[in-house]
Design a protein around this motif. Structure first.
Motif, PDB file in Angstrom:
ATOM      1  N   LYS A  71      -4.541  -5.814  -7.941  1.00  0.00           N
ATOM      2  CA  LYS A  71      -5.233  -7.133  -8.158  1.00  0.00           C
ATOM      3  C   LYS A  71      -5.172  -7.865  -6.607  1.00  0.00           C
ATOM      4  O   LYS A  71      -5.905  -8.475  -6.053  1.00  0.00           O
ATOM      5  N   TYR A  72      -3.697  -7.463  -6.638  1.00  0.00           N
ATOM      6  CA  TYR A  72      -3.654  -8.458  -4.817  1.00  0.00           C
ATOM      7  C   TYR A  72      -4.067  -7.265  -3.530  1.00  0.00           C
ATOM      8  O   TYR A  72      -4.111  -8.226  -2.175  1.00  0.00           O
ATOM      9  N   ILE A  73      -4.298  -5.644  -3.682  1.00  0.00           N
ATOM     10  CA  ILE A  73      -5.048  -5.047  -2.715  1.00  0.00           C
ATOM     11  C   ILE A  73      -6.698  -6.300  -2.620  1.00  0.00           C
ATOM     12  O   ILE A  73      -6.709  -6.195  -1.018  1.00  0.00           O
ATOM     13  N   SER A  74      -6.899  -6.101  -3.403  1.00  0.00           N
ATOM     14  CA  SER A  74      -8.161  -6.553  -3.595  1.00  0.00           C
ATOM     15  C   SER A  74      -8.249  -7.578  -2.655  1.00  0.00           C
ATOM     16  O   SER A  74      -8.929  -7.723  -1.878  1.00  0.00           O
ATOM     17  N   TYR A  75      -7.380  -8.552  -3.279  1.00  0.00           N
ATOM     18  CA  TYR A  75      -6.933 -10.127  -3.049  1.00  0.00           C
ATOM     19  C   TYR A  75      -7.303 -10.579  -1.608  1.00  0.00           C
ATOM     20  O   TYR A  75      -8.021 -11.015  -1.001  1.00  0.00           O
ATOM     21  N   PHE A  76      -6.240  -9.417  -0.696  1.00  0.00           N
ATOM     22  CA  PHE A  76      -5.843  -9.381   0.395  1.00  0.00           C
ATOM     23  C   PHE A  76      -6.395  -8.570   1.200  1.00  0.00           C
ATOM     24  O   PHE A  76      -7.011  -7.965   2.422  1.00  0.00           O
ATOM     25  N   ASN A  77      -7.579  -7.771   0.778  1.00  0.00           N
ATOM     26  CA  ASN A  77      -8.485  -6.761   1.562  1.00  0.00           C
ATOM     27  C   ASN A  77      -8.233  -6.027   1.838  1.00  0.00           C
ATOM     28  O   ASN A  77      -8.307  -5.457   3.828  1.00  0.00           O
ATOM     29  N   LEU A  78      -7.179  -4.893   1.401  1.00  0.00           N
ATOM     30  CA  LEU A  78      -6.306  -4.015   1.668  1.00  0.00           C
ATOM     31  C   LEU A  78      -6.604  -2.565   1.096  1.00  0.00           C
ATOM     32  O   LEU A  78      -5.830  -2.124   1.817  1.00  0.00           O
ATOM     33  N   GLU A  79      -8.163  -2.096   0.099  1.00  0.00           N
ATOM     34  CA  GLU A  79      -8.594  -1.141   0.754  1.00  0.00           C
ATOM     35  C   GLU A  79      -8.414  -0.405   1.594  1.00  0.00           C
ATOM     36  O   GLU A  79      -8.438   1.353   1.178  1.00  0.00           O
ATOM     37  N   ASP A  80      -8.789  -0.193   2.951  1.00  0.00           N
ATOM     38  CA  ASP A  80      -9.216   0.917   3.987  1.00  0.00           C
ATOM     39  C   ASP A  80      -7.709   0.787   4.297  1.00  0.00           C
ATOM     40  O   ASP A  80      -7.504   1.643   4.774  1.00  0.00           O
ATOM     41  N   ALA A  81      -6.252   0.430   4.277  1.00  0.00           N
ATOM     42  CA  ALA A  81      -5.293   0.734   4.568  1.00  0.00           C
ATOM     43  C   ALA A  81      -4.380   1.097   3.756  1.00  0.00           C
ATOM     44  O   ALA A  81      -3.304   1.928   3.400  1.00  0.00           O
ATOM     45  N   ARG A  82      -5.244   1.927   1.897  1.00  0.00           N
ATOM     46  CA  ARG A  82      -4.440   2.495   1.394  1.00  0.00           C
ATOM     47  C   ARG A  82      -3.805   3.958   1.643  1.00  0.00           C
ATOM     48  O   ARG A  82      -2.254   4.424   1.596  1.00  0.00           O
ATOM     49  N   ASP A  83      -4.881   4.877   2.584  1.00  0.00           N
ATOM     50  CA  ASP A  83      -4.285   6.294   3.289  1.00  0.00           C
ATOM     51  C   ASP A  83      -3.578   5.735   4.610  1.00  0.00           C
ATOM     52  O   ASP A  83      -2.888   7.450   4.445  1.00  0.00           O
ATOM     53  N   LYS A  84      -3.694   4.555   5.131  1.00  0.00           N
ATOM     54  CA  LYS A  84      -2.955   5.061   6.375  1.00  0.00           C
ATOM     55  C   LYS A  84      -1.669   4.466   6.630  1.00  0.00           C
ATOM     56  O   LYS A  84      -0.762   4.202   5.858  1.00  0.00           O
ATOM     57  N   LYS A  85      -0.811   5.366   7.153  1.00  0.00           N
ATOM     58  CA  LYS A  85       0.634   5.204   8.001  1.00  0.00           C
ATOM     59  C   LYS A  85       0.972   3.999   7.951  1.00  0.00           C
ATOM     60  O   LYS A  85       0.379   3.424   8.772  1.00  0.00           O
ATOM     61  N   LEU A  86       1.831   3.121   7.083  1.00  0.00           N
ATOM     62  CA  LEU A  86       2.257   1.925   8.259  1.00  0.00           C
ATOM     63  C   LEU A  86       3.072   1.593   9.137  1.00  0.00           C
ATOM     64  O   LEU A  86       2.891   0.824   9.597  1.00  0.00           O
ATOM     65  N   LYS A  87       3.442   2.868   9.804  1.00  0.00           N
ATOM     66  CA  LYS A  87       3.585   2.407  11.515  1.00  0.00           C
ATOM     67  C   LYS A  87       2.665   2.376  12.232  1.00  0.00           C
ATOM     68  O   LYS A  87       2.021   1.709  13.431  1.00  0.00           O
ATOM     69  N   ASN A  88       1.199   2.806  11.787  1.00  0.00           N
ATOM     70  CA  ASN A  88      -0.294   2.447  12.456  1.00  0.00           C
ATOM     71  C   ASN A  88      -0.776   1.599  12.013  1.00  0.00           C
ATOM     72  O   ASN A  88      -2.345   0.915  12.697  1.00  0.00           O
ATOM     73  N   LEU A  89      -0.567   0.094  11.235  1.00  0.00           N
ATOM     74  CA  LEU A  89      -1.130  -0.724  10.148  1.00  0.00           C
ATOM     75  C   LEU A  89      -0.417  -1.407  11.568  1.00  0.00           C
ATOM     76  O   LEU A  89       0.481  -1.787  12.370  1.00  0.00           O
TER      77      LEU A  89
END
Length: 245
Positions: free
Chosen positions: A109-127
């Motif tokens: 629900k909150y992944i969609s709410y904050f438009n984070l779909e494209d970040a699912r498989d990205k390393k946290l250090k690269n965000l």
């Protein structure tokens, strides 16, 4: 919901909290304000169990939190700076947190709410910093906690995400959650806070609505009212120093 009784905390000779007594109810947003060193962070950390007070007690839902880690599952926390294991990606972080908390979550629900779909498989250090803050927000909300604590939550957020976060905070308040907020953005306080708690030198200097604070200081807005509180505090300190001399 949260009952704080005579909390005191010192670090060496520095008395950071000095007899804090306060009740925080369900269905309200409380904004904690005060200059640096006023005790806001220490009080929040005491509620979170990250700092142990020297004396006093804290009760959450009539349960003493001392030596009781279970109450933490009722809290969602969004710190000012997100620090995550950088070798994980976002979904691995969420799964790890769910494994630790063993509490039902609604991360999608909150992944969609904050438009984070494209970040699912990205390393946290690269965000980016702003994206990390949105991940931080998902972690705070996804377990549907009874208490939400936000420490400068708007830092790094883009304007759209900031608006979404404020809307979500209001929604959670309307569901009966207890919400604690620290921020230096006074417009955010005016928009969100049901009550302001102003701390100075480890004591509660004011507790009430924004409107009440502005009226009691005979000022036209919150910024000027807070400035007036600080001026009054400085005058009192000078008088005490003169008497001591």
């Amino acid at each position: 919901m949260i009952e704080i009784r005579n909390i005191a905390k010192a670090f060496g000779k520095l008395q950071v909290l000095n007899g804090i007594d306060i009740s925080l109810e369900k269905g309200k947003i409380y904004a904690f304000l005060g200059p640096n060193g006023s005790g806001k962070t220490t009080l929040i950390k005491s509620i979170l169990g990250l700092t142990q007070p020297d004396k006093g007690e804290i009760f959450i839902q009539d349960e003493n939190i001392k030596d009781n880690w279970r109450y933490k599952s009722r809290i969602g926390y969004m710190p000012q700076i997100a620090r995550f294991p950088e070798n994980l990606n976002m979904m691995e972080l969420f799964r790890m947190t769910m494994d630790i908390r063993k509490t039902p979550a609604n991360e999608e629900k909150y992944i969609s709410y904050f438009n984070l779909e494209d970040a699912r498989d990205k390393k946290l250090k690269n965000l980016s910093g702003g994206t990390k803050q949105k991940v931080n927000a998902v972690l705070a909300f996804m377990f549907n906690p009874d208490i939400l604590i936000f420490d400068e939550p708007s830092v790094g957020l883009d304007p759209v995400s900031h608006l979404k976060l404020k809307d979500l905070i209001r929604e959670e308040r309307d569901k009966g959650k207890t919400i604690l907020l620290t921020t230096h953005i006074l417009s955010e306080v005016e928009e969100l806070a049901d009550e302001v708690i102003f701390l100075l030198e480890g004591k509660i200097y004011f507790k009430g609505t924004v409107q009440n604070l502005v009226q009691t200081q005979n000022e036209r807005n919150l910024e000027r009212a807070i400035a007036q509180l600080l001026l009054q505090s400085e005058k009192k300190t000078k008088k005490l120093n003169l008497k001591a001399a």
